[in-house]
Every structure is written in structure tokens, then in C-alpha cells.
Design a protein around this motif. Structure first.
Motif, PDB file in Angstrom:
ATOM      1  N   MET A 114       0.826  -1.218   0.000  1.00 47.96           N
ATOM      2  CA  MET A 114       0.000   0.000   0.000  1.00 47.96           C
ATOM      3  C   MET A 114       0.857   1.263   0.000  1.00 47.96           C
ATOM      4  O   MET A 114       0.416   2.317  -0.415  1.00 47.96           O
ATOM      5  CB  MET A 114      -0.921   0.016   1.230  1.00 47.96           C
ATOM      6  N   PHE A 115       2.083   1.115   0.524  1.00 42.82           N
ATOM      7  CA  PHE A 115       2.968   2.287   0.601  1.00 42.82           C
ATOM      8  C   PHE A 115       4.210   2.087  -0.277  1.00 42.82           C
ATOM      9  O   PHE A 115       5.279   2.619   0.004  1.00 42.82           O
ATOM     10  CB  PHE A 115       3.362   2.554   2.061  1.00 42.82           C
ATOM     11  N   ASN A 122       1.702  10.299  -3.199  1.00 38.15           N
ATOM     12  CA  ASN A 122       1.896   9.529  -4.436  1.00 38.15           C
ATOM     13  C   ASN A 122       1.144   8.204  -4.389  1.00 38.15           C
ATOM     14  O   ASN A 122       0.549   7.784  -5.380  1.00 38.15           O
ATOM     15  CB  ASN A 122       3.392   9.296  -4.664  1.00 38.15           C
ATOM     16  N   ASN A 123       1.147   7.570  -3.201  1.00 37.02           N
ATOM     17  CA  ASN A 123       0.406   6.308  -3.059  1.00 37.02           C
ATOM     18  C   ASN A 123      -1.092   6.541  -3.187  1.00 37.02           C
ATOM     19  O   ASN A 123      -1.796   5.767  -3.832  1.00 37.02           O
ATOM     20  CB  ASN A 123       0.731   5.654  -1.716  1.00 37.02           C
ATOM     21  N   LEU A 124      -1.574   7.623  -2.557  1.00 42.25           N
ATOM     22  CA  LEU A 124      -3.020   7.919  -2.604  1.00 42.25           C
ATOM     23  C   LEU A 124      -3.482   8.261  -4.016  1.00 42.25           C
ATOM     24  O   LEU A 124      -4.633   8.077  -4.368  1.00 42.25           O
ATOM     25  CB  LEU A 124      -3.348   9.071  -1.658  1.00 42.25           C
ATOM     26  N   LEU A 125      -2.547   8.764  -4.833  1.00 36.54           N
ATOM     27  CA  LEU A 125      -2.893   9.226  -6.181  1.00 36.54           C
ATOM     28  C   LEU A 125      -2.644   8.179  -7.270  1.00 36.54           C
ATOM     29  O   LEU A 125      -3.364   8.136  -8.267  1.00 36.54           O
ATOM     30  CB  LEU A 125      -2.064  10.483  -6.475  1.00 36.54           C
ATOM     31  N   ASN A 126      -1.624   7.322  -7.060  1.00 31.95           N
ATOM     32  CA  ASN A 126      -1.206   6.450  -8.171  1.00 31.95           C
ATOM     33  C   ASN A 126      -1.106   4.960  -7.859  1.00 31.95           C
ATOM     34  O   ASN A 126      -1.012   4.159  -8.788  1.00 31.95           O
ATOM     35  CB  ASN A 126       0.180   6.901  -8.675  1.00 31.95           C
ATOM     36  N   ILE A 131      -5.394   2.648  -3.739  1.00 36.38           N
ATOM     37  CA  ILE A 131      -6.656   3.192  -4.271  1.00 36.38           C
ATOM     38  C   ILE A 131      -7.795   2.180  -4.055  1.00 36.38           C
ATOM     39  O   ILE A 131      -8.895   2.531  -3.639  1.00 36.38           O
ATOM     40  CB  ILE A 131      -6.471   3.579  -5.760  1.00 36.38           C
ATOM     41  N   HIS A 132      -7.489   0.912  -4.286  1.00 36.24           N
ATOM     42  CA  HIS A 132      -8.443  -0.166  -4.048  1.00 36.24           C
ATOM     43  C   HIS A 132      -8.882  -0.164  -2.574  1.00 36.24           C
ATOM     44  O   HIS A 132     -10.074  -0.205  -2.267  1.00 36.24           O
ATOM     45  CB  HIS A 132      -7.739  -1.495  -4.368  1.00 36.24           C
ATOM     46  N   PHE A 133      -7.892  -0.092  -1.679  1.00 29.58           N
ATOM     47  CA  PHE A 133      -8.164  -0.112  -0.235  1.00 29.58           C
ATOM     48  C   PHE A 133      -9.033   1.087   0.171  1.00 29.58           C
ATOM     49  O   PHE A 133     -10.013   0.942   0.899  1.00 29.58           O
ATOM     50  CB  PHE A 133      -6.823  -0.088   0.519  1.00 29.58           C
ATOM     51  N   VAL A 134      -8.706   2.272  -0.336  1.00 27.33           N
ATOM     52  CA  VAL A 134      -9.457   3.489   0.023  1.00 27.33           C
ATOM     53  C   VAL A 134     -10.893   3.399  -0.508  1.00 27.33           C
ATOM     54  O   VAL A 134     -11.854   3.691   0.209  1.00 27.33           O
ATOM     55  CB  VAL A 134      -8.746   4.760  -0.517  1.00 27.33           C
ATOM     56  N   HIS A 135     -11.059   2.930  -1.764  1.00 30.11           N
ATOM     57  CA  HIS A 135     -12.409   2.869  -2.353  1.00 30.11           C
ATOM     58  C   HIS A 135     -13.309   1.896  -1.576  1.00 30.11           C
ATOM     59  O   HIS A 135     -14.464   2.188  -1.306  1.00 30.11           O
ATOM     60  CB  HIS A 135     -12.330   2.469  -3.830  1.00 30.11           C
TER      61      HIS A 135
END
Ligand code: HEM
Length: 229
Positions: A114-115, A122-126, A131-135
């Protein structure tokens, strides 16, 4: 009408910027940030058009005074905005097939890598796994919030349309989570994935429209009509 015209023109411009981002030799698919900007601009246009139309409906003239409920709906909408952005990132980065498992994300609830891509931003954006985890995480949070909102909303006495919109909102969220899960676990099957992905996008738009309708009803200050604290 002038605002509608400007938003329509802006949508065309953002659309072209998005297409241009894909016109790169040996790439030929658009950037996920550009795609998401186009999606959000379309949603703004949709919300404004619906707001305009709903305000003309006689059945939406009976306002409901409930600052507490309006605050809950505002919080829900802020979280939904980020969920829509991350939905755009999911589609733009084809992130579904990176973890086609549910309820775990490739066997883990806090997946590895994840990091993996440097800074948090950069991780949150790309980073597709982040992105999968956040969604997914935002979806569960939103579902809890919508249940909490509904428990409160069902106690408020409004007209038939207001009550129906509240029931519709809860039903659409339940359907949306189910469709999201089906999209993820079928993401390796191209044909199923297209239909499920499109249905998931359509239900997201119906959620946005339902919330717009509820905002037309809900007022923080008394302007005549229903009073509920
Ligand atoms: C609160 C509910 C949710 C909302 C409002 C929402 C919204 C969205 C939106 C707007 C998109 C972009 C669609 C597109 O542009 O094609 C999207 C994509 C996606 N969402 Fe959700 N989502 C929700 C819940 C979930 C859940 C629970 C999952 C999985 C467990 C999920 C998985 C996906 C996947 C895999 C995609 C990419 C689909 C594709 O590649 O076409 N979503 N979501």
C-alpha cells in the motif's frame, strides 16, 4: 441557464484534455486523473441540472426544517465526493483486477504494497492497491453513515416524495455496495466486468440525484412548511 451553458462548455474542454492525455504513442488510454476530472465535471453538470429542475417541481416546494438531518446529509455528501473521485481512479487505473477477491484484498484486509510508491500523496494518487483499499474502505464507512442518516430520516415527517427519496437512498447504497463487490470478483471476466462496471457507475449517478433531491427539501431555516427539529 447561463451557468448551465458554461458548465456544458467546460465539460467539452475537460473532455478534450482527457482525450489528449491518451494520445501518446504506445499508450492510447487516458490518464486516470484526467478521466476522474471529466467524471466529476459531469457530476457537477448533472447536479446543477437536477437542482434547477427539482426546484421547479410543485411536490418539492414543501420544505423540511431539520438542521441536524441536513448536517448528516452534508457529511455524507462530502464523503461521497471522495468516493466518486476514488471510483474514477479505480476505473482509470483498471484497479479492479489487481485484487479480484472479496471480502479480503488479495487475502489481506490491510494489503501489502500500500505504501510501495514513495510518499503518501503519491500512493493515494497512483498506487492501485492503495486506491483499491481506500475505495472499499470509504464504501463501508459510507454505508454505516447512510444507515445512521436513514434511522434519523425515517423519523422525520415529510411528504410522500421526501419519504420515498429517503428509502430510495438506503436501497441504492445497498445495491451499490453489492454491485461493487460483484464488479471486483468478476473483474477477470471482461464481458461481465463491462456490464457490472457500467451498472455500478449508473447507480452512483442515481445516488447523486437522490441526494440532490433531498437537499432541495431540507432547509436549515424555517421558510414555511414542515418543521422538525
Ligand atoms: C458507497 C458505494 C460506492 C460508490 C458511490 C462507488 C462509486 C464508484 C464510481 C463512481 C466508480 C467509477 C465508475 C466509472 O467511472 O466507470 C466506481 C468504480 C469502481 N468501484 Fe465503486 N463505489 C462504491 C462502492 C464500491 C465497493 C463496495 C466496491 C468493491 C468492494 C467497489 C468497486 C469498484 C470497482 C472495482 C470499480 C472500477 C470499475 C471499472 O473499472 O469500471 N465500489 N465506483
Amino acid at each position: 441557464m447561463a451557468v448551465l451553458f458554461v458548465l456544458g462548455a467546460l465539460q467539452g474542454l475537460v473532455g478534450w484534455i482527457m482525450v489528449k492525455s491518451g494520445l501518446v504513442p504506445e499508450k492510447y488510454y487516458v490518464g486516470h486523473v484526467e478521466l476522474t476530472t471529466h467524471l466529476i465535471a459531469a457530476i457537477v453538470l448533472l447536479v446543477y441540472t437536477a437542482w434547477f429542475a427539482f426546484n421547479l417541481l410543485p411536490s418539492m416546494q414543501q420544505k423540511i426544517f431539520s438542521p441536524a438531518l441536513k448536517n448528516k446529509l452534508t457529511l455524507l455528501s462530502i464523503l461521497l465526493f471522495f468516493q466518486l473521485v476514488y471510483g474514477g481512479f479505480m476505473a482509470g487505473l483498471k484497479a479492479a483486477s489487481v485484487a479480484p477477491t472479496w471480502p479480503s484484498i488479495n487475502g489481506k484486509y490491510f494489503p501489502e504494497y500500500m505504501f510501495a510508491e514513495g510518499s503518501l500523496a503519491n500512493n493515494l494518487l497512483n498506487n492501485t492497491i492503495m486506491i483499491h483499499f481506500v475505495h472499499r474502505g470509504l464504501a463501508y464507512l459510507l454505508l454505516l453513515l447512510v444507515i445512521f442518516y436513514s434511522i434519523n430520516a425515517f423519523k422525520v415527517k415529510g411528504n410522500k416524495l421526501f419519504n420515498s427519496l429517503n428509502k430510495l437512498l438506503l436501497s441504492l447504497f445497498l445495491l451499490q455496495v453489492l454491485l461493487g463487490i460483484l464488479t471486483v470478483i468478476n473483474s477477470t471476466d471482461k464481458q461481465k466486468m463491462v456490464w457490472l462496471g457500467v451498472s455500478h457507475q449508473l447507480v452512483a449517478m442515481l445516488i447523486v440525484l437522490t441526494i440532490t433531491g433531498l437537499f432541495v427539501f431540507l432547509k436549515k431555516q424555517i421558510q414555511g412548511g414542515q418543521i422538525d427539529k
